[in-house]
Design a protein around this motif. Structure first.
Motif: not given
Length: 248
Positions: A89, A75, A95-96, A91
């Motif tokens: 945030h 991650y 996928s973000r 990601s």
């Protein structure tokens, strides 16, 4: 001119060195590496770690950025955390998404492509449904399996407690700097058990963590710097109504 005996010269040099010992290291004129610091550089690795832990326990806010490897998944994160929630945030595997937690309420915001993958992305209706969720906050139900996993990234105490541990015999490493702040490094297991760069200025907060076994590198900044944290406006929240995953 009368020359002083050699023994007298030696005595004078020794006296000069003794008089300057508080400010200089030896007679070479080298600066004291601990001058102007918080003094933790003089302590053992175990005591430095203890001071850093105490500083963390007393902190009200922090920013974490970097990478974490957990359960075989990497991650990348940039999170601002404080007591009661966090925002930032995350990601993983292409996928973000944005996470926001206020109290026990957890929200996730992502683009249409993320939601299309959740739907399967195999039909026009899937794409239409995903487009309605684009850039909207979705409330993650506490019953969703993703809730526990994702909320952990927004929990300051839980996240720091789980990340900051070193493994193996502690030792003091090199001095350096992180973001322009002087640091002292402590290591576990000669480095294989991770390392922690602790501030030599002000409160001895940890500023960089290299996790054991190559499980990620994180920088910790903005200690005790407050930030706004509130739930999204109702007009920006939509109900997804399905389980959420975070990978492809």
């Amino acid at each position: 001119m009368t020359a002083f005996p050699r023994t007298r010269n030696a005595a004078l040099v020794g006296a000069v060195c003794s008089g300057l010992a508080a400010a200089l290291v030896g007679c070479g004129g080298g600066e004291d590496p601990d001058a102007g610091t918080n003094g933790v550089g003089k302590l053992s690795a175990a005591k430095i770690e203890s001071r850093a832990r105490k500083a963390v326990d007393g902190a009200e806010a922090v920013r974490l950025s970097g990478s974490v490897v957990t359960k075989g998944r990497t991650y990348k994160l940039d999170m601002r955390l404080k007591k009661g929630g966090g925002i930032g945030h995350l990601s993983s595997k292409g996928s973000r998404f944005e996470l926001l937690r206020v109290g026990n309420e957890l929200y996730l915001k992502a683009d249409a492509d993320f939601w299309a993958r959740q739907e399967g992305g195999s039909s026009t209706s899937d794409s239409a449904a995903a487009s309605k969720l684009d850039d909207k906050f979705v409330k993650v139900p506490s019953s969703d399996p993703a809730y526990k996993q994702l909320s952990g990234f927004t929990d300051m105490d839980l996240l720091l407690d789980g990340l900051l541990g070193l493994h193996g015999k502690r030792a003091t490493g090199d001095r350096g700097s992180v973001g322009g702040t002087r640091t002292i490094r402590i290591t576990g297991g000669e480095g294989s058990g991770g390392s922690l760069d602790v501030s030599l200025e002000g409160t001895p907060y940890p500023l960089r963590l290299q996790r054991a076994g190559g499980a990620g590198v994180l920088e910790l900044a903005d200690w005790n710097e407050d930030f706004a944290l509130k739930a999204p406006d109702k007009g920006h929240i939509v109900d997804y109504g399905r389980r959420i995953t975070t990978g492809n």
